[in-house]
Design an enzyme around this catalytic site. Sequence first.
Site, PDB file in Angstrom:
ATOM      1  N   ASP A  99      11.993  48.879  22.962  1.00 29.89           N
ATOM      2  CA  ASP A  99      12.194  48.976  24.410  1.00 29.89           C
ATOM      3  C   ASP A  99      12.914  47.780  25.027  1.00 29.89           C
ATOM      4  O   ASP A  99      12.738  47.478  26.205  1.00 29.89           O
ATOM      5  CB  ASP A  99      10.819  49.127  25.075  1.00 29.89           C
ATOM      6  CG  ASP A  99       9.852  48.036  24.623  1.00 29.89           C
ATOM      7  OD1 ASP A  99      10.328  46.981  24.177  1.00 29.89           O
ATOM      8  OD2 ASP A  99       8.626  48.240  24.719  1.00 29.89           O
ATOM      9  N   GLU A 121       9.627  53.890  17.145  1.00 34.08           N
ATOM     10  CA  GLU A 121       8.573  53.518  18.102  1.00 34.08           C
ATOM     11  C   GLU A 121       8.804  54.249  19.434  1.00 34.08           C
ATOM     12  O   GLU A 121       8.724  53.680  20.526  1.00 34.08           O
ATOM     13  CB  GLU A 121       8.480  52.006  18.321  1.00 34.08           C
ATOM     14  CG  GLU A 121       7.130  51.535  18.845  1.00 34.08           C
ATOM     15  CD  GLU A 121       7.064  50.023  19.084  1.00 34.08           C
ATOM     16  OE1 GLU A 121       7.685  49.538  20.039  1.00 34.08           O
ATOM     17  OE2 GLU A 121       6.398  49.344  18.299  1.00 34.08           O
ATOM     18  N   GLU A 135      10.842  47.073  30.189  1.00 40.73           N
ATOM     19  CA  GLU A 135      10.686  47.825  28.930  1.00 40.73           C
ATOM     20  C   GLU A 135      10.346  49.294  29.143  1.00 40.73           C
ATOM     21  O   GLU A 135      10.794  50.158  28.381  1.00 40.73           O
ATOM     22  CB  GLU A 135       9.621  47.163  28.051  1.00 40.73           C
ATOM     23  CG  GLU A 135      10.032  45.814  27.458  1.00 40.73           C
ATOM     24  CD  GLU A 135       9.847  44.644  28.401  1.00 40.73           C
ATOM     25  OE1 GLU A 135       9.343  44.857  29.532  1.00 40.73           O
ATOM     26  OE2 GLU A 135      10.209  43.509  28.034  1.00 40.73           O
ATOM     27  N   HIS A 206       4.523  35.857  26.815  1.00 43.82           N
ATOM     28  CA  HIS A 206       5.949  35.734  27.152  1.00 43.82           C
ATOM     29  C   HIS A 206       6.438  36.790  28.137  1.00 43.82           C
ATOM     30  O   HIS A 206       7.565  36.723  28.593  1.00 43.82           O
ATOM     31  CB  HIS A 206       6.793  35.854  25.877  1.00 43.82           C
ATOM     32  CG  HIS A 206       6.822  37.252  25.321  1.00 43.82           C
ATOM     33  ND1 HIS A 206       5.852  37.739  24.502  1.00 43.82           N
ATOM     34  CD2 HIS A 206       7.694  38.271  25.506  1.00 43.82           C
ATOM     35  CE1 HIS A 206       6.135  38.996  24.173  1.00 43.82           C
ATOM     36  NE2 HIS A 206       7.246  39.348  24.788  1.00 43.82           N
ATOM     37  N   ARG A 208       7.756  39.152  30.986  1.00 49.51           N
ATOM     38  CA  ARG A 208       8.365  38.868  32.285  1.00 49.51           C
ATOM     39  C   ARG A 208       7.392  39.081  33.440  1.00 49.51           C
ATOM     40  O   ARG A 208       7.368  38.302  34.384  1.00 49.51           O
ATOM     41  CB  ARG A 208       9.560  39.788  32.524  1.00 49.51           C
ATOM     42  CG  ARG A 208      10.793  39.316  31.878  1.00 49.51           C
ATOM     43  CD  ARG A 208      11.893  40.328  31.887  1.00 49.51           C
ATOM     44  NE  ARG A 208      12.954  39.814  31.041  1.00 49.51           N
ATOM     45  CZ  ARG A 208      13.998  39.131  31.485  1.00 49.51           C
ATOM     46  NH1 ARG A 208      14.179  38.933  32.764  1.00 49.51           N
ATOM     47  NH2 ARG A 208      14.895  38.656  30.660  1.00 49.51           N
ATOM     48  N   HIS A 239       6.771  31.017  22.885  1.00 52.33           N
ATOM     49  CA  HIS A 239       8.054  31.732  22.900  1.00 52.33           C
ATOM     50  C   HIS A 239       9.130  30.686  23.179  1.00 52.33           C
ATOM     51  O   HIS A 239       8.844  29.644  23.757  1.00 52.33           O
ATOM     52  CB  HIS A 239       7.997  32.765  24.030  1.00 52.33           C
ATOM     53  CG  HIS A 239       9.012  33.864  23.916  1.00 52.33           C
ATOM     54  ND1 HIS A 239      10.268  33.752  24.437  1.00 52.33           N
ATOM     55  CD2 HIS A 239       8.946  35.088  23.357  1.00 52.33           C
ATOM     56  CE1 HIS A 239      10.942  34.868  24.206  1.00 52.33           C
ATOM     57  NE2 HIS A 239      10.159  35.704  23.538  1.00 52.33           N
TER      58      HIS A 239
HETATM   59  C1  UD1 Z   1      12.714  39.935  25.273  1.00 55.84           C
HETATM   60  C2  UD1 Z   1      12.512  41.426  25.562  1.00 55.84           C
HETATM   61  C3  UD1 Z   1      11.021  41.767  25.503  1.00 55.84           C
HETATM   62  C4  UD1 Z   1      10.423  41.351  24.177  1.00 55.84           C
HETATM   63  C5  UD1 Z   1      10.710  39.891  23.909  1.00 55.84           C
HETATM   64  C6  UD1 Z   1      10.252  39.564  22.532  1.00 55.84           C
HETATM   65  C7  UD1 Z   1      14.098  42.465  27.102  1.00 55.84           C
HETATM   66  C8  UD1 Z   1      14.420  42.814  28.508  1.00 55.84           C
HETATM   67  N1  UD1 Z   1      12.994  41.736  26.915  1.00 55.84           N
HETATM   68  O1  UD1 Z   1      12.066  39.131  26.251  1.00 55.84           O
HETATM   69  O2  UD1 Z   1      10.867  43.171  25.653  1.00 55.84           O
HETATM   70  O3  UD1 Z   1       9.025  41.555  24.240  1.00 55.84           O
HETATM   71  O4  UD1 Z   1      12.129  39.635  24.003  1.00 55.84           O
HETATM   72  O5  UD1 Z   1      10.131  38.207  22.306  1.00 55.84           O
HETATM   73  O6  UD1 Z   1      14.836  42.826  26.213  1.00 55.84           O
HETATM   74  N2  UD1 Z   1      15.417  32.118  23.657  1.00 55.84           N
HETATM   75  C9  UD1 Z   1      15.856  31.153  22.758  1.00 55.84           C
HETATM   76  N3  UD1 Z   1      15.883  31.480  21.413  1.00 55.84           N
HETATM   77  C10 UD1 Z   1      15.514  32.686  20.941  1.00 55.84           C
HETATM   78  C11 UD1 Z   1      15.046  33.655  21.865  1.00 55.84           C
HETATM   79  C12 UD1 Z   1      15.011  33.358  23.218  1.00 55.84           C
HETATM   80  O7  UD1 Z   1      16.191  30.057  23.127  1.00 55.84           O
HETATM   81  O8  UD1 Z   1      15.559  32.917  19.727  1.00 55.84           O
HETATM   82  C13 UD1 Z   1      15.386  31.773  25.111  1.00 55.84           C
HETATM   83  C14 UD1 Z   1      16.783  31.825  25.753  1.00 55.84           C
HETATM   84  O9  UD1 Z   1      16.874  30.812  26.694  1.00 55.84           O
HETATM   85  C15 UD1 Z   1      16.796  33.193  26.437  1.00 55.84           C
HETATM   86  C16 UD1 Z   1      15.350  33.299  26.881  1.00 55.84           C
HETATM   87  O10 UD1 Z   1      14.576  32.732  25.813  1.00 55.84           O
HETATM   88  O11 UD1 Z   1      17.724  33.246  27.513  1.00 55.84           O
HETATM   89  C17 UD1 Z   1      14.864  34.693  27.171  1.00 55.84           C
HETATM   90  O12 UD1 Z   1      15.239  35.613  26.134  1.00 55.84           O
HETATM   91  P1  UD1 Z   1      15.229  37.190  26.454  1.00 55.84           P
HETATM   92  O13 UD1 Z   1      15.599  37.992  25.277  1.00 55.84           O
HETATM   93  O14 UD1 Z   1      16.064  37.420  27.679  1.00 55.84           O
HETATM   94  O15 UD1 Z   1      13.672  37.343  26.647  1.00 55.84           O
HETATM   95  P2  UD1 Z   1      12.791  38.342  27.425  1.00 55.84           P
HETATM   96  O16 UD1 Z   1      13.605  39.298  28.222  1.00 55.84           O
HETATM   97  O17 UD1 Z   1      11.766  37.577  28.139  1.00 55.84           O
HETATM   98  N1  UDP Z   2       5.469  36.586  15.925  1.00 58.14           N
HETATM   99  C1  UDP Z   2       5.958  35.598  15.069  1.00 58.14           C
HETATM  100  N2  UDP Z   2       5.828  34.286  15.427  1.00 58.14           N
HETATM  101  C2  UDP Z   2       5.260  33.917  16.602  1.00 58.14           C
HETATM  102  C3  UDP Z   2       4.783  34.917  17.495  1.00 58.14           C
HETATM  103  C4  UDP Z   2       4.918  36.258  17.120  1.00 58.14           C
HETATM  104  O1  UDP Z   2       6.476  35.906  13.996  1.00 58.14           O
HETATM  105  O2  UDP Z   2       5.186  32.731  16.873  1.00 58.14           O
HETATM  106  C5  UDP Z   2       5.624  37.998  15.558  1.00 58.14           C
HETATM  107  C6  UDP Z   2       4.372  38.847  15.680  1.00 58.14           C
HETATM  108  O3  UDP Z   2       3.633  38.827  14.471  1.00 58.14           O
HETATM  109  C7  UDP Z   2       4.931  40.219  16.002  1.00 58.14           C
HETATM  110  C8  UDP Z   2       6.187  39.916  16.811  1.00 58.14           C
HETATM  111  O4  UDP Z   2       6.521  38.564  16.507  1.00 58.14           O
HETATM  112  O5  UDP Z   2       5.341  40.906  14.830  1.00 58.14           O
HETATM  113  C9  UDP Z   2       5.933  40.094  18.280  1.00 58.14           C
HETATM  114  O6  UDP Z   2       6.998  39.584  18.992  1.00 58.14           O
HETATM  115  P1  UDP Z   2       6.904  39.252  20.531  1.00 58.14           P
HETATM  116  O7  UDP Z   2       5.495  38.916  20.898  1.00 58.14           O
HETATM  117  O8  UDP Z   2       7.960  38.223  20.799  1.00 58.14           O
HETATM  118  O9  UDP Z   2       7.396  40.599  21.224  1.00 58.14           O
HETATM  119  P2  UDP Z   2       6.668  41.956  21.679  1.00 58.14           P
HETATM  120  O10 UDP Z   2       5.991  42.540  20.492  1.00 58.14           O
HETATM  121  O11 UDP Z   2       5.744  41.609  22.801  1.00 58.14           O
HETATM  122  O12 UDP Z   2       7.784  42.812  22.176  1.00 58.14           O
END
Ligand code: UD1
Ligand code: UDP
Length: 377
Positions: A99, A121, A135, A206, A208, A239
């Site tokens: 999602d 999923e 999502e 994490h 939003r 995160h």
């Molecule tokens: C996104 C997904 C959410 C999912 C989550 C998993 C959307 C709208 N949201 O969250 O559904 O649960 O990922 O974790 O798609 N960043 C880094 N390094 C990384 C990843 C993120 O630095 O490897 C930082 C960056 O500054 C980035 C920010 O985190 O801009 C947010 O990342 P983003 O993918 O936009 O996160 P969410 O939307 O919160």
């Molecule tokens: N996870 C990980 N390291 C972490 C936190 C989570 O590998 O420090 C794994 C966790 O086991 C799960 C997935 O990441 O498989 C969940 O990701 P996240 O919580 O970012 O996203 P969501 O499932 O809420 O979309």
Amino acid sequence: MPKPVIVCVVGTRPEAIKVAPVVLELRKFADQIDTVLLSTGQHREMLDQALAAFNLRPDEDLALMRHGQSLVDLTSRALQDLDKAFERLKPAYVVVQGDTTSTFTGSLAAFYRSTPIAHVEAGLRTDTIDNPFPEEFNRRATGLIASLHLAPTAWAADNLLKEGKDPKTVMVTGNTGIDAVQYVAASSDEAWLPDHRGRVLLLTTHRRENWGDPQRRIASACRRIVDKYPDTVLVVAQHRNPQVRLLLHEVLGDHPRVKLIEPPEYAHFVKLMQRCSLILSDSGGVQEEAPAFGIPVLVLRETTERPEGLTAGTAKLVGTDEDAIFRTACELLDNPTAHAAMSKAVSPYGDGRASARIRFALMNALHLESPTETMWV
Ligand code: UD1
Ligand code: UDP
């Protein structure tokens, strides 16, 4: 005849973890299909880290992540680049999972090219289009245009049927997250807190809709919990989102029994979950994985699209009220019987064979024969 190409789209950590077993399974049939792992790069370090647990690297990487990316910015750049990649790769099927923005844009870009979409999923639902945000919209929109709906549970499949999906396009597969967790469970031998004899608690947050005040209440409740139980250590697997990290540091950073750590790599994180007495989390994936090891989870959200864990008794939906989180955690930490009841509940999310069922469904849709034995225990 050229082999049909299946493009599996991932963008974030949970997609990488849940799509990896599908890619590994499809690649067992490399004589019949070409499987391309395409990363939008919505996440960077967290995505690479998750794929590494399966010895996978993206075949195509759109490298889209920018710090502070907005939904509109990411969505528009993803659509442009996905379209170009699909034009080049000419997929017979596009597989998306879950999602996220990568899921939604992957499916929309495929739809605009009239390429069939398989949604892994599929069918998770809350009653509210803007919670979880965005999502709930992403998965509903993907469901509108997918040709194959691969539902993790009977409840999810039922949601799709109630929306009028053709039953022939809906299959209950189990969640590939359980395949993933089983795959990595034995692969880390690093121990967590080997010198700590007391209980370990884990926090991940994490979402939003929890940014700001809800996260502050969550962090404050956790601080009160560690203060009340001197034998506990709270591990906070952060995160990478800078906004979330700032707040956690502000509320929990100076506590001697709180460990704010960088996101551990997947296999090591799974070991951490196994070491815990209690997990507090707003993560979707963690809600599914923790019950596989009998670890109780308090779900830090107002609503969940995963009610199966609540019904099975492995999870409790506590929301983000500070007192409610504190009280519920104390009930479990004070009461071994209540804790044991949650630990004994059985995971409702899968049996580790979801990827085999998904492979069968995809190959069947492409009129290719593939074995059925590995689909069943
Ligand atoms: C996104 C997904 C959410 C999912 C989550 C998993 C959307 C709208 N949201 O969250 O559904 O649960 O990922 O974790 O798609 N960043 C880094 N390094 C990384 C990843 C993120 O630095 O490897 C930082 C960056 O500054 C980035 C920010 O985190 O801009 C947010 O990342 P983003 O993918 O936009 O996160 P969410 O939307 O919160
Ligand atoms: N996870 C990980 N390291 C972490 C936190 C989570 O590998 O420090 C794994 C966790 O086991 C799960 C997935 O990441 O498989 C969940 O990701 P996240 O919580 O970012 O996203 P969501 O499932 O809420 O979309």
